[in-house]
Scaffold this motif. Structure first.
Motif, PDB file in Angstrom:
ATOM      1  N   ASP A  88       0.839  -1.203   0.000  1.00  0.00           N
ATOM      2  CA  ASP A  88       0.000   0.000   0.000  1.00  0.00           C
ATOM      3  C   ASP A  88       0.874   1.252   0.000  1.00  0.00           C
ATOM      4  N   GLY A  89       0.230   2.385  -0.169  1.00  0.00           N
ATOM      5  CA  GLY A  89       0.988   3.637  -0.295  1.00  0.00           C
ATOM      6  C   GLY A  89       1.809   3.966   0.932  1.00  0.00           C
ATOM      7  N   ALA A  90       1.241   3.693   2.122  1.00  0.00           N
ATOM      8  CA  ALA A  90       1.973   4.000   3.365  1.00  0.00           C
ATOM      9  C   ALA A  90       3.259   3.188   3.465  1.00  0.00           C
ATOM     10  N   ASP A  91       3.265   1.979   2.895  1.00  0.00           N
ATOM     11  CA  ASP A  91       4.483   1.168   2.876  1.00  0.00           C
ATOM     12  C   ASP A  91       5.455   1.677   1.819  1.00  0.00           C
ATOM     13  N   LEU A  92       4.943   1.985   0.661  1.00  0.00           N
ATOM     14  CA  LEU A  92       5.811   2.386  -0.453  1.00  0.00           C
ATOM     15  C   LEU A  92       6.570   3.686  -0.170  1.00  0.00           C
ATOM     16  N   ILE A  93       5.923   4.638   0.521  1.00  0.00           N
ATOM     17  CA  ILE A  93       6.629   5.910   0.747  1.00  0.00           C
ATOM     18  C   ILE A  93       7.819   5.742   1.683  1.00  0.00           C
ATOM     19  N   GLN A  94       7.892   4.622   2.423  1.00  0.00           N
ATOM     20  CA  GLN A  94       9.042   4.418   3.302  1.00  0.00           C
ATOM     21  C   GLN A  94      10.323   4.178   2.526  1.00  0.00           C
ATOM     22  N   PHE A  95      10.199   3.797   1.257  1.00  0.00           N
ATOM     23  CA  PHE A  95      11.397   3.602   0.443  1.00  0.00           C
ATOM     24  C   PHE A  95      12.025   4.927   0.023  1.00  0.00           C
ATOM     25  N   ILE A  96      11.244   6.006   0.029  1.00  0.00           N
ATOM     26  CA  ILE A  96      11.768   7.285  -0.468  1.00  0.00           C
ATOM     27  C   ILE A  96      12.951   7.778   0.376  1.00  0.00           C
ATOM     28  N   PRO A  97      12.845   7.861   1.746  1.00  0.00           N
ATOM     29  CA  PRO A  97      14.007   8.321   2.501  1.00  0.00           C
ATOM     30  C   PRO A  97      15.199   7.378   2.407  1.00  0.00           C
ATOM     31  N   VAL A  98      14.960   6.082   2.195  1.00  0.00           N
ATOM     32  CA  VAL A  98      16.072   5.142   2.027  1.00  0.00           C
ATOM     33  C   VAL A  98      16.812   5.444   0.726  1.00  0.00           C
ATOM     34  N   ILE A  99      16.038   5.616  -0.363  1.00  0.00           N
ATOM     35  CA  ILE A  99      16.649   5.916  -1.669  1.00  0.00           C
ATOM     36  C   ILE A  99      17.342   7.278  -1.639  1.00  0.00           C
ATOM     37  N   ASP A 100      16.714   8.256  -0.974  1.00  0.00           N
ATOM     38  CA  ASP A 100      17.307   9.600  -0.907  1.00  0.00           C
ATOM     39  C   ASP A 100      18.579   9.624  -0.058  1.00  0.00           C
ATOM     40  N   ALA A 101      18.731   8.643   0.855  1.00  0.00           N
ATOM     41  CA  ALA A 101      19.905   8.633   1.728  1.00  0.00           C
ATOM     42  C   ALA A 101      21.188   8.405   0.941  1.00  0.00           C
ATOM     43  N   ALA A 102      21.112   7.663  -0.180  1.00  0.00           N
ATOM     44  CA  ALA A 102      22.322   7.326  -0.933  1.00  0.00           C
ATOM     45  C   ALA A 102      23.063   8.568  -1.431  1.00  0.00           C
ATOM     46  N   PRO A 103      22.415   9.487  -2.170  1.00  0.00           N
ATOM     47  CA  PRO A 103      23.166  10.668  -2.627  1.00  0.00           C
ATOM     48  C   PRO A 103      23.597  11.575  -1.474  1.00  0.00           C
ATOM     49  N   ALA A 115      40.102  13.392   5.179  1.00  0.00           N
ATOM     50  CA  ALA A 115      40.393  12.818   6.496  1.00  0.00           C
ATOM     51  C   ALA A 115      39.923  11.384   6.622  1.00  0.00           C
ATOM     52  N   SER A 116      38.903  11.014   5.835  1.00  0.00           N
ATOM     53  CA  SER A 116      38.270   9.697   6.007  1.00  0.00           C
ATOM     54  C   SER A 116      38.091   9.007   4.660  1.00  0.00           C
ATOM     55  N   PRO A 117      39.190   8.657   3.991  1.00  0.00           N
ATOM     56  CA  PRO A 117      39.067   8.099   2.637  1.00  0.00           C
ATOM     57  C   PRO A 117      38.331   6.758   2.596  1.00  0.00           C
ATOM     58  N   ASP A 118      38.511   5.922   3.616  1.00  0.00           N
ATOM     59  CA  ASP A 118      37.843   4.621   3.598  1.00  0.00           C
ATOM     60  C   ASP A 118      36.332   4.768   3.787  1.00  0.00           C
ATOM     61  N   VAL A 119      35.928   5.738   4.597  1.00  0.00           N
ATOM     62  CA  VAL A 119      34.503   6.022   4.737  1.00  0.00           C
ATOM     63  C   VAL A 119      33.944   6.510   3.407  1.00  0.00           C
ATOM     64  N   ALA A 120      34.685   7.369   2.723  1.00  0.00           N
ATOM     65  CA  ALA A 120      34.240   7.874   1.415  1.00  0.00           C
ATOM     66  C   ALA A 120      34.126   6.742   0.400  1.00  0.00           C
ATOM     67  N   THR A 121      35.024   5.782   0.485  1.00  0.00           N
ATOM     68  CA  THR A 121      34.939   4.627  -0.418  1.00  0.00           C
ATOM     69  C   THR A 121      33.635   3.869  -0.215  1.00  0.00           C
ATOM     70  N   LEU A 122      33.231   3.725   1.039  1.00  0.00           N
ATOM     71  CA  LEU A 122      31.959   3.045   1.332  1.00  0.00           C
ATOM     72  C   LEU A 122      30.770   3.841   0.805  1.00  0.00           C
ATOM     73  N   THR A 123      30.794   5.153   1.001  1.00  0.00           N
ATOM     74  CA  THR A 123      29.654   5.955   0.542  1.00  0.00           C
ATOM     75  C   THR A 123      29.606   6.044  -0.973  1.00  0.00           C
ATOM     76  N   ASP A 124      30.777   6.018  -1.636  1.00  0.00           N
ATOM     77  CA  ASP A 124      30.794   6.047  -3.107  1.00  0.00           C
ATOM     78  C   ASP A 124      30.150   4.796  -3.694  1.00  0.00           C
TER      79      ASP A 124
END
Length: 574
Positions: A88-103, A115-124
């Motif tokens: 349902d819609g209430a479930d589907l909108i929960q994916f939006i903040p997860v998808i938006d978290a990546a960028p 200062a944190s190249p290994d952390v940046a590697t994970l986020t990339d």
């Protein structure tokens, strides 16, 4: 780590993991913290500790990563994977903040890359699904309801429904305005029963309104009638509503299918977010504890400097009046056995637990609450026999339970093991208990295990003082105040002070005197010797403090004299 048997009541490892989980921002991070399993490969442990160090630098320069309000969508992904399922819609909108978290996390990593190249590697490397997020955002509002503009058909149907409702309601309103409306209708309002617009008609006036009865009031005095004049219009409205529901279901099915098509990427994204959150939870906990990254020792050395028990630190955060006394914990391959002695409630078990918890913390990638330069090996198993494990259900006494546990330890302990034994030799005849305890310690030392044992048994103090691979340490006790200081002293066996403490706690002096008289001559001589050692150590410490004070005062007087001499010379030159 194959953690042997880590008895939760004894080691408090679960409580420390809960403390770490408290620093996480997401359910995935909290789960990682509470389920954290120690690593056993030195390179993996070192990499985890390094990630924590870099995360601390990122926190210091850029603050916390953007992880707030990222929900746990793993249960929704499981449901979504089932063929034919529709969220349902209430479930589907929960994916939006997860998808938006990546960028957002990628941008955070970019800002902290220096200062944190290994952390940046994970986020990339975070998977992205922007097209799914855009599609969900266009079709759903903040509450999860489907927008009118989600499709042209839905927009047309909802416009048609609004117009048909207006027409039906207007027709019913006209009926309510007739001259004899008060005698026909129980009240002047339009309502809905079973999806159809109706009017409240008095039961006695039923014959005056042609139409379909859909409901009646509890008293039976009011009937809810759909007048014949609006039956056809209501039919058209109901049909339009059904078409709208069908179109809405079709849109939700399409959106669910879009999520399903990227389910693997979304699952990896959720896992990566959980891992990042766990790394930054370790970093936040390290900052709060004033922790340092331990050096991993390949030579089987434990050297924890001013180590603090993490749960006592948390207690101090809540109540600053309760100080945390640090301890030094030292073990090596040459002297792998450490025997701790001293009074009850003096800190022996706390020191033992501190060693266990800091080893476990290091091997899940945490920095440890100890001073810079602290060292730890990477253990493959940890055995902690702490607390009374007697079992009525299994018909095990305290001693029987101990034998059962120590048998399991001896079956597996080796040169990469840490073994912690609390109240070794207790629960049976002291002479036989001490003999068994000594044999256990000798066996563990032969296998190369590092061992910390606490005891009150005199023969074990003598064993630790004479065995080349063992070492005595005691918890310090202030004989003037009859109170422990909770500090460890190496090279000194400790007295139990049982009779002195019993007297302080209120037992009659004559009873204490009688107990002293019952003590064996050897025990009395040993206690007297230890007392003289304690007094000698205390006097030596006082003399050292006095000497330092005199040297400081002398240096201050010399500095003042030189300053006065220099001032006089300057005055003479002018």
């Amino acid at each position: 780590m194959e953690a042997g048997r880590i008895w939760e009541r004894g080691t408090e490892w679960n409580a420390v993991r809960a403390l770490l989980a408290h620093e996480a921002l997401t359910e995935m991070g909290r789960e990682r913290a509470t389920d954290a399993t120690p690593l056993t490969e030195p390179l993996a442990v070192q990499a985890a500790i390094e990630l924590t160090r870099q995360a601390r630098l990122a926190l210091a320069t850029s603050g916390s990563p953007p992880l707030e309000r990222v929900p746990d969508v793993r249960p929704l992904l499981d449901r979504c994977r089932a063929a034919g399922s529709v969220l349902d819609g209430a479930d589907l909108i929960q994916f939006i903040p997860v998808i938006d978290a990546a960028p957002r996390l990628t941008a955070y990593g970019h800002a902290t890359r220096t200062a944190s190249p290994d952390v940046a590697t994970l986020t990339d490397a975070l998977p992205r699904a922007p097209e799914v997020g855009d599609r969900l955002r266009l079709a759903l509002d903040e509450a999860g309801a489907v927008h009118d503009d989600a499709s042209p058909a839905l927009r047309r149907l909802r416009r048609e429904i609004r117009e048909r409702r207006r027409r039906v309601a207007a027709g019913l309103e006209r009926l309510l305005q007739t001259n004899d409306a008060d005698r026909i209708f129980a009240d002047r309002y339009v309502t809905i029963r079973h999806g159809r617009y109706v009017l409240p008609v008095r039961a006695e006036a039923r014959g005056r309104v042609s139409g379909i009865v859909h409901d009646r009031s509890q008293s039976g005095q009011t009937l809810f009638v759909e007048p014949a004049e609006v039956v056809e219009a209501n039919n058209d409205l109901v049909q339009a509503v059904r078409e709208e529901e069908h179109e809405t279901a079709r849109i939700l099915a399409e959106l669910t299918s879009a999520v399903r098509g990227r389910a693997d990427d979304l699952a990896r994204l959720v896992e990566a977010i959980g891992e990042l959150d766990w790394i930054f939870a370790r970093a936040a906990a390290a900052d709060r504890m004033g922790a340092t990254p331990p050096a991993l020792d390949a030579g089987h050395t434990v050297a924890l400097k001013n180590a603090r028990h993490p749960l006592l630190l948390a207690q101090h955060w809540r109540d600053p009046s309760r100080p945390v006394v640090p301890v030094d914990i030292e073990l090596s391959a040459e002297r792998p056995l450490l025997v701790l002695t001293g009074p009850n409630a003096g800190g022996k078990t706390i020191a033992l637990k501190t060693a266990a918890l800091l080893a476990l913390m290091a091997q899940v990638g945490c920095h440890v609450p100890a001073d810079e330069g602290s060292r730890l090996p990477v253990f493959t198993d940890l055995h902690a026999l702490v607390g009374d494990e007697q079992s009525v259900a299994e018909n095990l006494s305290t001693f029987s339970a101990f034998v059962k546990q120590i048998r399991e330890v001896l079956e597996t302990a080796g040169e990469r093991s840490l073994v912690l034994l609390d109240e070794l030799g207790a629960g049976t005849d002291p002479d036989e208990g001490a003999a068994l305890a000594q044999a256990i310690l000798e066996t563990l030392a032969e296998r190369g295990a590092l061992v910390i044992a606490t005891t009150h048994l005199e023969p074990l103090r003598a064993f630790a003082a004479t065995h080349p691979r063992a070492r005595n340490a005691s918890v310090e006790f202030d004989t003037a105040t009859l109170a422990p200081t909770f500090r460890l002293r190496y090279g000194h066996p400790g007295r139990s002070y049982a009779l002195a403490i019993a007297g302080r706690l209120g037992l009659a002096p004559e009873l204490i005197a009688r107990a002293e008289a019952h003590r064996s001559k050897d025990a009395a001589r040993m206690s007297e010797l230890l007392a003289r050692l304690d007094e000698h150590t205390r006097c030596e410490a006082e003399r050292a403090i006095a000497m330092d004070r005199r040297e400081s005062e002398t240096a201050a007087r010399l500095a003042a004299a030189r300053e006065a001499e220099t001032a006089a010379e300057r005055k003479a030159q002018t």
